[in-house]
Write an enzyme that holds these catalytic residues in place. Structure first.
Site, short mmCIF file in Angstrom:
data_model
loop_
_atom_site.label_atom_id
_atom_site.label_comp_id
_atom_site.label_asym_id
_atom_site.label_seq_id
_atom_site.Cartn_x
_atom_site.Cartn_y
_atom_site.Cartn_z
N HIS A 1 0.86 -1.22 -0.09
CA HIS A 1 0.07 0.10 -0.03
C HIS A 1 0.91 1.33 0.13
CE1 HIS A 1 -3.97 -2.07 0.80
NE2 HIS A 1 -3.36 -2.68 1.45
N LYS B 1 -8.19 14.33 4.43
CA LYS B 1 -7.35 13.12 4.61
C LYS B 1 -6.42 13.20 5.75
CE LYS B 1 -6.50 14.17 0.29
NZ LYS B 1 -6.68 12.91 -0.57
N ARG B 2 -5.53 12.22 6.02
CA ARG B 2 -4.38 12.22 7.07
C ARG B 2 -3.67 13.47 6.70
NH1 ARG B 2 -4.01 8.33 11.35
NH2 ARG B 2 -2.27 9.41 11.54
N LYS C 1 0.78 14.60 0.98
CA LYS C 1 -0.43 14.74 0.60
C LYS C 1 -0.50 16.20 0.18
CE LYS C 1 -2.60 10.76 3.08
NZ LYS C 1 -2.98 9.84 2.13
N THR D 1 -8.53 6.64 -1.89
CA THR D 1 -9.87 6.21 -2.05
C THR D 1 -10.64 7.44 -1.69
OG1 THR D 1 -9.54 5.44 0.36
CG2 THR D 1 -9.43 3.72 -1.49
N LYS E 1 -14.63 8.41 -3.44
CA LYS E 1 -15.70 8.97 -2.61
C LYS E 1 -16.32 10.23 -3.20
CE LYS E 1 -13.66 6.10 1.26
NZ LYS E 1 -12.79 6.26 2.19
C1 26Q Z 1 5.24 2.18 9.12
C2 26Q Z 1 6.40 1.81 9.74
C3 26Q Z 1 6.06 1.31 11.17
C4 26Q Z 1 5.00 1.08 11.59
C5 26Q Z 1 3.97 1.32 10.74
C6 26Q Z 1 4.27 1.83 9.63
C7 26Q Z 1 2.77 2.27 8.71
C8 26Q Z 1 1.62 2.66 9.12
C9 26Q Z 1 0.53 2.78 8.48
C10 26Q Z 1 2.90 2.26 7.24
C11 26Q Z 1 1.75 2.48 6.62
C12 26Q Z 1 0.69 2.79 7.17
C13 26Q Z 1 -0.53 3.11 6.22
C14 26Q Z 1 -0.59 3.18 5.16
C15 26Q Z 1 -1.83 3.43 4.25
O1 26Q Z 1 -2.94 3.99 4.78
N1 26Q Z 1 -1.64 3.52 2.91
C16 26Q Z 1 -2.65 4.00 2.20
O2 26Q Z 1 -3.49 2.74 1.68
C17 26Q Z 1 -4.87 3.23 1.14
C18 26Q Z 1 -5.55 1.87 0.73
O3 26Q Z 1 -4.82 1.18 -0.08
C19 26Q Z 1 -4.27 3.85 -0.12
O4 26Q Z 1 -5.49 4.41 -0.96
C20 26Q Z 1 -3.45 5.14 -0.07
O5 26Q Z 1 -3.03 5.66 -1.04
C21 26Q Z 1 -2.11 4.51 0.94
O6 26Q Z 1 -1.50 5.67 1.29
#
Ligand code: 26Q
Length: 879
Positions: free
Chosen positions: A422, A614-615, A620, A725, A729
């Site tokens: 992702h 969004k976050r 972003k 996403t 929406k």
């Molecule tokens: C990284 C390092 C150590 C611990 C945790 C993390 C970590 C935490 C959260 C890495 C990634 C995330 C979240 C990622 C995320 O939300 N990605 C999003 O996924 C969506 C669904 O596929 C996409 O639409 C978004 O583009 C993408 O940013």
């Protein structure tokens, strides 16, 4: 951190009835044991009469049992209100004159849950009999459940009437439900959409997650504009949707010692032992009886508390181990695409995977199949790398507990897992310090070292040391790190990205060597969203209008979103356009009302609603937006009052949470809030420009904002947003897209037509080289940007020093390339203003956008997973 685990039923078993236990002498595990009556974690498997095949009733008088069984949910108004009153009176023990909205909500939710449970039990028994496939999704951002359940069951109107008769309104009760904030951003919400779609498409799928006591934090804004965090005690008033299952539990161990014995096996002992306890949440499909299961784990101490210490008066010591166990599921880590390499987080990941795998293994063994057939009945989708420890955990179970020979076990593992990536952001690629993993999970580290990855690469590319180093599971820095993405790829049979561009980038950048090594393993499945929540539920006005013109069959188009194409017939019809705009206005008024109530600011509903929610993250580029807002403000200020009358009025809305440890993101919030304060207090721009940061973004707030947008912004640096996403929406609700050429926005533009979206900025091909360090001469790159940055430094929006580090990241390295895209962003905004003035043409764009969003239904996406990865088919529960 979603995991998707698909327990799959292989080809032969697809149509099979109750599987017969077979002991295969070839298989290396222990022979499966059969009990007379099994109560598996999925449900009861009744014995059957050998001749007739009829179920044998286990105990008591069958007729008495059957008379008491509810077989159909109550659907008439009287039985619905009776059920509500019954729960109010007995389950929550309230008298009618003592029932407030919160109590009434509980009673209604319990009455709805009764319906769900009947379907859920039947679905799970049906699955147990036919031995089907299960998908597990975690870290969910589900939002509220009541409205969703009522819509899916088709009981919304009937409940609304019954609730009305009892003196409440459904809307008020819906409002008193708290969001289940069990996930962060897009990843968690995607998992929830996929659960909805798999139940609706009648696919046998299970979700697994952690039942955090505190979900994603509540966001508050301090007087100086900075973000403050407060805990989210979402369970404080109980959660009517979950069914506590103290009988379903799995032991989980941490720390301790792993002693190798023979043939690759080891014994893992001592350390901390905790128990995972299940809580099940029914997931109803849309207009089907199929109701899937979401299993959420709670951590509990294995052995109550230490009575010896307690008796000796040391209360703290007595409860210490119990506190340490419960700490594991106490709180969700609030990071999104951002590192938080803390031990407790790794502990949560292992707890979740070990509990879920233990559960899957138990259910598989109930089938009585030889262990070598595991991949025919089970496939496990790793949704991002967060559950990757499931790979060594399955090895541990197979080798140490089931006594399967090492290489046979590895063959089972690599036919079971699939992995969805992702993100390609370097800071979000998970890696864990080896000493930490070794201490917490000594056995798993041994297993990881035993994986013959090195030898395999060496055989194919003899002597290519750089390649060996890049493809290694271990990053040989100091301390050494375990690379979770490499482990996920090596242990999986399929790897996919979440949008076309992203899947390409995965294969040409971060996992390039693996794509070469395993041709055919990589593919794309573009994300999707559920139209039930993201159109029907959040935008009832638009849903009704669509139903009206598409021939009155809501069930049909909500399950086949391509039918929206039928809207194009009416795109130029002034009468239809008028209705379309009336719905939008109504949604804007609904939002304006919320804004006034929560912030006191009155917004002009005739203005263009321009939304970015969004976050908060540098990639972003909320910064690009707010800098653009400042430019717009300065431009309006320069105009004469006469000229200002020609400006297209805008209301620019921001919302989103920043990870509490992400300083730069928090500073962005502070800047937005302070710009908003200056702009909104300036009489020169009154009614022409309003800027707002709405606190505490959540699924529920999204449901309010998205239907009200005229335009929404998805402006990540090209190549950084895997899919997005939110873009889907907004477009599904008739808001136009202002975006960069990134993620799924590219595919949206392809579907709805370039003439209906506003795209700008550099392409990923132009930018790739830019990510190396280079100093930016802002003045040369964009004078307008330089001027805007100076206004901030000079204190126009409060003390300029506060924002120094933010400004320096742009003036210095500009990693996310704000200065590269600034002028083209402003140009795109001008085009948007012009386009909005031609209302008929704008409305047509809006209608066409909705009409061509069919591809982005999560039903399409989940069917692709089912067909292209899991090899499963729908398993419909008969009425
Ligand atoms: C990284 C390092 C150590 C611990 C945790 C993390 C970590 C935490 C959260 C890495 C990634 C995330 C979240 C990622 C995320 O939300 N990605 C999003 O996924 C969506 C669904 O596929 C996409 O639409 C978004 O583009 C993408 O940013």
């Amino acid at each position: 951190m979603p995991i998707t685990v698909a327990a799959t039923n292989g080809g032969a078993a697809k149509a099979a009835a109750l599987p017969v236990p077979v002991f295969d002498p070839q298989h290396l595990g222990k022979p499966p044991k059969r009990r007379a009556h099994k109560r598996s974690a999925t449900g009861y498997i009744p014995e059957r009469d050998e001749k007739t095949g009829d179920e044998i009733w286990p105990r008591g008088d069958e007729a008495t049992w059957k008379k008491g069984l509810l077989t159909e949910p109550p659907e008439d108004e009287t039985s619905i209100s009776n059920a509500i009153v019954h729960h109010a009176q007995t389950t929550i023990a309230r008298q009618p004159y003592n029932l407030d909205d919160a109590g009434a909500y509980q009673a209604v939710a319990l009455a709805v849950r009764d319906d769900l449970i009947i379907n859920w039990n039947d679905t799970q028994s049906h699955f147990t009999r036919t031995a089907p496939k299960v998908v597990h999704v975690t870290r969910l951002r589900t939002g509220r459940a009541l409205d969703n359940a009522l819509l899916n069951l088709g009981l919304r109107n009937k409940f609304s009437d019954s609730i009305g008769k009892l003196g409440f309104t459904l809307e008020d009760l819906l409002d008193s439900e708290r969001d289940a904030g069990l996930g962060n951003g897009g990843l968690g919400r995607l998992a929830a959409c996929y659960l909805d779609s798999s139940a609706s498409m009648e696919l046998p799928v299970w979700g697994y997650g952690l039942r955090y006591k505190y979900g994603i934090f509540q966001q508050l804004i301090a007087p100086d504009g900075s973000q403050l965090e407060a805990p989210d005690p979402w369970l404080n008033n109980g959660n009517p949707w979950e069914i506590h299952r103290p009988d379903v539990k799995v032991d989980v161990r941490f720390y301790g010692h792993a002693q190798r014995i023979n043939r690759g096996r080891a014994v893992w002992t001592a350390g901390q032992e905790v128990v995972a306890i299940a809580n099940d949440v029914p997931v109803p499909g849309y207009r089907t009886r199929n109701t899937n299961n979401l299993r959420l784990w709670d951590a509990r101490p294995k052995s109550g508390f230490d009575l010896l210490s307690f008796n000796a008066g040391d209360y703290h010591r007595a409860v210490d181990s119990s506190n340490q166990a419960e700490a594991i599921t106490r709180v969700l880590y609030p990071n999104d695409n951002h590192d938080a390499g803390k031990e407790l987080r790794l502990k949560q990941q292992y707890f979740w995977t070990a509990a879920s795998l233990g559960d899957i293994m138990r259910r598989f063994k109930d089938l009585g199949k030889p262990i070598t057939e595991f991949p025919q009945y089970v496939s496990i989708q790793l949704n991002d790398t967060h559950p990757t420890l499931a790979i060594p955990e399955l090895m541990r179970i197979l080798v140490d507990e089931e006594e399967v020979e090492w290489s046979t076990a590895w063959q089972i593992v690599i036919r079971t897992f699939a992995y969805t990536n992702h993100t390609v952001l370097p800071e979000a690629l998970e890696k864990w310090p080896i000493p930490l993993v070794e201490n917490l999970l000594p056995r798993h580290m041994q297993i990881i070292y035993d994986i013959p990855q090195h030898q395999a690469v060496e055989r194919k590319y003899p002597g290519d040391r750089d390649r060996l180093a890049r493809m290694s599971l271990i990053d040989e820095t100091w301390p050494k790190f375990l690379r979770m993405a490499n482990l996920a790829v090596i242990g999986s049979f399929k790897v996919n990205g979440v949008a076309e561009l992203h899947s390409q980038l995965v294969q040409t950048t971060i996992l390039k060597d693996f794509a070469e090594f395993y041709p055919g393993k990589f593919r794309n499945i573009t994300n999707g969203i559920t139209p039930r929540r993201w159109l029907d539920q959040c935008n009832p006005g638009l849903s009704a209008l669509i139903t009206e013109v598409l021939g009155g069959k809501k069930d049909e188009w909500l399950k086949d979103l391509n039918l929206l194409k039928g809207l194009t017939k009416y795109q130029d019809d002034p009468g239809f356009q008028k209705k379309w705009n009336a719905v939008k206005l109504q949604n804007k008024e609904r939002l304006a009302h919320y804004i006034e109530k929560t912030t006191g600011v009155i917004v002009n509903t005739d203005s263009m609603f321009d939304i970015q929610v969004k976050r908060i993250h540098e990639y972003k580029r909320q910064n690009l937006n707010i800098l653009g807002v400042i430019h717009r403000y300065l431009e309006i200020k320069r105009k004469t009052p006469e000229e200002r009358k020609k400006v297209v009025p805008r209301t620019i809305l921001f919302a989103g949470k920043a990870a509490p440890g992400y300083y730069a993101a928090k500073l962005t919030i502070r800047l937005i809030v302070n710009v908003a304060r200056v702009v909104n207090a300036d009489p020169d721009v009154k009614g022409i420009l309003t800027v707002l940061f709405l606190p505490d973004y959540s699924v529920s707030l999204a449901e309010l904002l998205i239907p009200a947008s005229d335009i929404s912004q998805h402006i990540s640096t090209a190549g950084t947003e895997a899919s997005g996403t939110g873009n889907m929406k907004f477009c599904l609700n008739g808001g136009l897209l202002l975006g960069t050429v990134d993620g799924a926005s590219i595919e949206i533009a392809e579907e709805v037509g370039e003439e209906n979206v506003f795209m700008f900025g550099h392409l990923v091909e132009d930018l790739r080289y830019q990510h190396q360090y280079h100093h930016v001469n802002i003045q040369q790159r964009s004078q307008t940007l330089a001027a805007v940055l100076d206004e901030i430094s000079n204190g126009r929006f409060g003390d300029g020093h506060v924002y120094e580090s933010l400004l320096n990241t742009i003036r210095g390295n500009d990693y996310y390339l704000i200065s590269e895209d600034f002028d083209s962003y402003l140009k795109a905004q001008e085009i948007v203003d012009e386009a909005y003035q031609d209302r008929a043409s704008w409305t047509k764009k809006s209608i066409r956008t909705v009409a061509f969003m069919g591809k982005f239904s999560s039903d399409r996406a989940i069917i692709q997973y089912a067909e292209e990865i899991w090899n499963i088919e729908p398993t419909k529960l008969k009425a």
